[in-house]
Design an enzyme around this catalytic site. Structure first.
Site, PDB file in Angstrom:
ATOM      1  N   ASP A   1      -5.398   7.192 -42.603  1.00 15.23           N
ATOM      2  CA  ASP A   1      -5.573   5.757 -42.449  1.00 15.23           C
ATOM      3  C   ASP A   1      -4.235   5.058 -42.685  1.00 15.23           C
ATOM      4  O   ASP A   1      -3.508   5.387 -43.632  1.00 15.23           O
ATOM      5  CB  ASP A   1      -6.616   5.275 -43.459  1.00 15.23           C
ATOM      6  CG  ASP A   1      -6.865   3.789 -43.382  1.00 15.23           C
ATOM      7  OD1 ASP A   1      -7.379   3.337 -42.346  1.00 15.23           O
ATOM      8  OD2 ASP A   1      -6.547   3.089 -44.362  1.00 15.23           O
TER       9      ASP A   1
ATOM     10  N   GLU B   1      -3.041   6.712 -37.952  1.00 13.48           N
ATOM     11  CA  GLU B   1      -2.785   5.398 -37.351  1.00 13.48           C
ATOM     12  C   GLU B   1      -1.320   5.024 -37.560  1.00 13.48           C
ATOM     13  O   GLU B   1      -0.896   4.813 -38.693  1.00 13.48           O
ATOM     14  CB  GLU B   1      -3.651   4.330 -38.014  1.00 13.48           C
ATOM     15  CG  GLU B   1      -5.139   4.511 -37.830  1.00 13.48           C
ATOM     16  CD  GLU B   1      -5.926   3.453 -38.583  1.00 13.48           C
ATOM     17  OE1 GLU B   1      -6.727   2.758 -37.940  1.00 13.48           O
ATOM     18  OE2 GLU B   1      -5.742   3.306 -39.811  1.00 13.48           O
TER      19      GLU B   1
END
Length: 776
Positions: A334, A363
């Site tokens: 994340d 990400e």
């Protein structure tokens, strides 16, 4: 805080045996550390435990590297502990062990358990499903509770890890549900949203229907990084049960041939100032801004300082623990932009050395401004072995994430080049290899695919607008609003695959599943899942987030299309190239305009069994005519009009194909296939200088498309080319030329009369002559 002592040992935390337990905690700035032992989990006030006094407290000894340790002889299984830390300013705090492997309900105290003994039967024999390389991955992003919580799931253990262990479950129409559905779909990896212990769901009341306590969250609020989440266990009060049932889930998926990716959140914690890291070593674990306040690149109030040695070590130790103890096969990071690139590169190199098939991606962005200089953004992964999400491709296909902005599949012209860049694995964009890009259209964040398509088509009236933090903007019951909403109102069940919104949704993921790179689809896309317009459903509860399994039989042709595309991808290596130069060599762009992208994967690309593969994306509402290369055997169609299979649906013998509107078409040509009925012209070309290098033919005729034909052999000192012609063609024109029109053998066009009866004709053409001679 960068000048604190560093510890490099691999033994932090509690290491339990029946004979003794060894406790080690890194607290280099502490004046004193005491181990507090408890017989039980304590007395809770609601879901929290605030009083840790009254334990059996034993002083710990400070050693090298700022580590405090204690050896306790005897069997402590079933006990709990905390660290009592006295800081130089006299402040005393109790903190759970950051290396905790087991905890009480809601993570309030650290539990002492025999983790090995908590494993399910058969765990030692658990094996990772085979996969040749990361390029073979097909990812399926899924939330544990969403998977089974719906009343129509047919599963007993709703919302729990154990739901994944239930097999043989079908609906009334005979469709497979649960884990059997995942295996039937054909995905290689299930990417699970966070399954570590997170803070915002009260584990003690999650199964109480009368409790108003939160029962749902995505889990991006870390509390204990090395412990499974208790709300997914059948008994969150038992530290052993959550361990056992999490492993049961992983083992069940492995037995179905599916690997497990764990979503990890090492960029921030749920709380900072009163969190366990700050209690143990104030000022070390978190980044701060110029004013000394916690920096907020995560958007939730803090960010971990991953570039600092002991934070980096903690992350590595945690990942290694999950890979080894829980047999996890991959990690999705994340907000990877908040983790320095050196840390991610080291993680990839070190973990892959121990677990070669491990998949690592994340990400490549942040949630806000950060003081971190070395951010892991798109491009920083190049050549380092990990992958990043391709939001450029995502936007090109669908448009913006939460609004009505359109992309290629949703109706915006002019996106062909951007789509092609993604199809090529972003090798001319930000990657060094297609294995460095995760291709996707939607995930848990933002509008999901069906809802996004509806909004771009002006059908937002079929959804609920204005949901914020799980509440209706105007007040009222969200459950009642969902019950009164029909996101499929525009679908005529008898014309399902003719529905424009359905076709646009399947075009979007059809592109993803036939592109170079690693594809990821969001759970439920294969059943037209809706979240009723909620673009941020992280705590909107089951009414919004539950996967409604009744949609599988209702929209079965949609599922079968996904299943067919995944099977096609997994069967053909041409869709899974790993090298930039290989793509440049093997992918030929045929068209990239007019809302059409067409390309050919040629010459057994990447060792594929099919000789040539043509892929066409038509984003026009109406059918498109696309010229395709001549084939002596004809082109077989594997994907057409939302039907897909690893084999032939039909045969194409023309040199132009009609591609239905809003669809993907895949054609293939096999080596050694049976030639179709054709006329054959064998042209022998004779030059006095005997120099034939670079010379070729340009041929055309009514009923056939003009094309280049190369001389393929020498015979009696002449170059020989074979021209295949459809039966209805009675005359062909030709020019003998050097390379790409550097020179022509003769200025005027030449023609060969074929007539109706010649099935094979052999002719001689001499350099400089305007005529040809029949020789057979």
């Amino acid at each position: 805080m960068n000048n604190v002592e560093i510890y490099e040992g691999g033994d932090l935390g509690c290491h339990y045996t029946h004979l003794e337990s060894i406790f080690k905690v890194w607290a280099p700035t502490a004046a004193k550390v005491t181990l507090a032992l408890y017989d039980d989990a304590g007395t809770y006030d609601g879901g929290a435990l605030t009083d840790h006094a009254g334990g059996f407290e034993i002083g710990m000894r400070r050693g090298e590297g700022g580590v405090w340790s204690l050896h306790f002889r005897g069997d402590l299984a079933g006990k709990y502990y905390m660290y009592k830390v006295e800081h130089p300013d006299g402040r005393e705090v109790y903190a759970a062990d950051p290396y905790a492997r087991a905890v009480s309900a809601n993570g309030q105290r650290t539990a002492i358990v025999d983790v090995k003994a908590a494993s399910p039967e058969g765990w030692e024999e658990d094996e990772t499903p085979g996969l040749l390389g990361v390029e073979d991955s097909v990812l399926y992003e899924l939330h544990v509770r969403d998977f089974s919580i719906s009343p129509d799931s047919g599963l007993q253990y709703k919302g729990k890890f154990k739901a994944f262990t239930e097999t043989g479950v079908r609906d009334a129409a005979g469709s497979r549900l649960g884990i059997d559905h995942l295996a039937e779909l054909g995905v290689t990896h299930v990417h699970l949203l966070p399954i570590f212990d997170y803070a915002t769901v009260n584990e003690l009341t999650v199964d109480d229907p009368d409790s108003a306590e939160p029962k749902f969250n995505w889990g991006y609020d870390p509390q204990h990084y090395n412990v499974p989440e208790g709300s997914y266990a059948t008994d969150p009060s038992s530290p052993e049960v959550r361990i056992r049932e999490c492993k049961e889930m992983i083992m069940a998926l492995h037995r179905k041939g599916i690997r497990v990716v764990m979503d990890v959140v090492y960029n921030h914690t749920y709380s900072a100032g009163d969190g366990l890291f700050e209690k143990l070593v104030p000022g070390y674990f978190y980044r701060t801004d110029a004013s000394g306040r916690f920096s907020n690149g995560s958007g939730v109030g803090n960010e971990l300082a991953t570039e600092r040695p002991m934070v980096r070590k903690y992350i590595k130790d945690s990942l290694r623990y999950w890979a080894e103890e829980y047999h996890i096969n991959g990690f999705r990071f994340d907000l990877m932009g908040l983790i320095d690139t050196d840390t991610i590169a080291q993680i990839t190199e070190e973990l892959r050395r121990e677990h070669p098939g491990l998949l690592i991606y994340g990400e490549p962005w942040t949630g806000g401004e950060t003081p971190l200089k070395q951010q892991t953004l798109k491009g920083s992964q190049r050549g380092k072995g990990f992958a990043v999400f391709n939001d450029n491709f995502r936007g090109a296909i669908k448009g913006d994430s939460d609004g009505a902005g359109k992309g290629f599949a949703t109706g915006q012209p002019g996106k062909e080049a951007a789509v092609l860049a993604g199809v090529q694995g972003a090798i001319d964009d930000f990657t060094g290899s297609p294995t460095e890009t995760i291709n996707y259209v939607t995930v848990h964040d933002n509008l999901n695919l069906w809802d996004k398509v509806l909004i771009t088509q002006g059908l937002e009236g079929d959804l609920i607008r204005g949901i914020d933090n799980g509440q209706l903007a105007g007040g009222g019951s969200l459950e009642e609003a969902v019950a009164a909403t029909d996101p499929y109102r525009s679908i005529d069940q008898d014309l399902l695959l003719e529905n424009e919104s359905v076709r646009r949704a399947l075009l979007a993921n059809g592109i993803v599943l036939t592109s170079q790179g690693i594809p990821l689809i969001h759970a439920g896309d294969e059943m037209l899942r809706s979240k009723f317009g909620d673009h941020n459903s992280y705590r909107s509860g089951d009414a919004i987030n539950a996967i409604r399994w009744g949609n599988k039989s209702r929209f079965l042709p949609v599922f079968e299309y996904y299943q067919g595309l995944i099977a096609l991808r997994r069967a053909h290596r041409a869709f899974r190239m790993t090298d930039k130069e290989q793509i440049k060599r093997s992918m030929e762009v045929m068209r990239c305009d007019g809302n059409v992208v067409a390309y050919r994967l040629k010459d057994h690309a990447n060792g594929d069994t099919w000789k040539n593969i043509i892929v066409i994306y038509n984003a026009n509402v109406r059918e498109a005519q696309v010229d395709i290369p001549f084939s002596i055997t004809g082109w077989k169609v594997a994907v057409k009009n939302l039907q897909a299979r690893n084999g032939a649906l039909e045969m194409i013998v023309d040199e132009t194909v009609s591609v239905p509107g809003l669809s993907v078409m895949v054609l293939y040509e096999e080596e050694g296939g049976r030639p179709r009925l054709l006329k054959t012209v064998e042209l022998h070309y004779e030059r006095q200088d005997r120099k034939y290098d670079g010379w070729n033919l340009w041929v055309w005729g009514s009923g056939m498309r003009e094309r280049r034909v190369d001389f393929d052999r020498m015979e009696d000192g002449r170059a020989v080319a074979t021209i295949y012609v459809p039966l209805n063609v009675q005359e062909i024109g030709y020019i003998v030329r050097l390379n790409e029109w550097e020179a022509k053998d003769c200025d005027q066009d030449r023609f060969i009369k074929l007539g109706w009866h010649h099935s094979k004709l052999k002719v001689l053409v001499r350099s400089g002559s305007d005529d040809w001679k029949k020789i057979s």
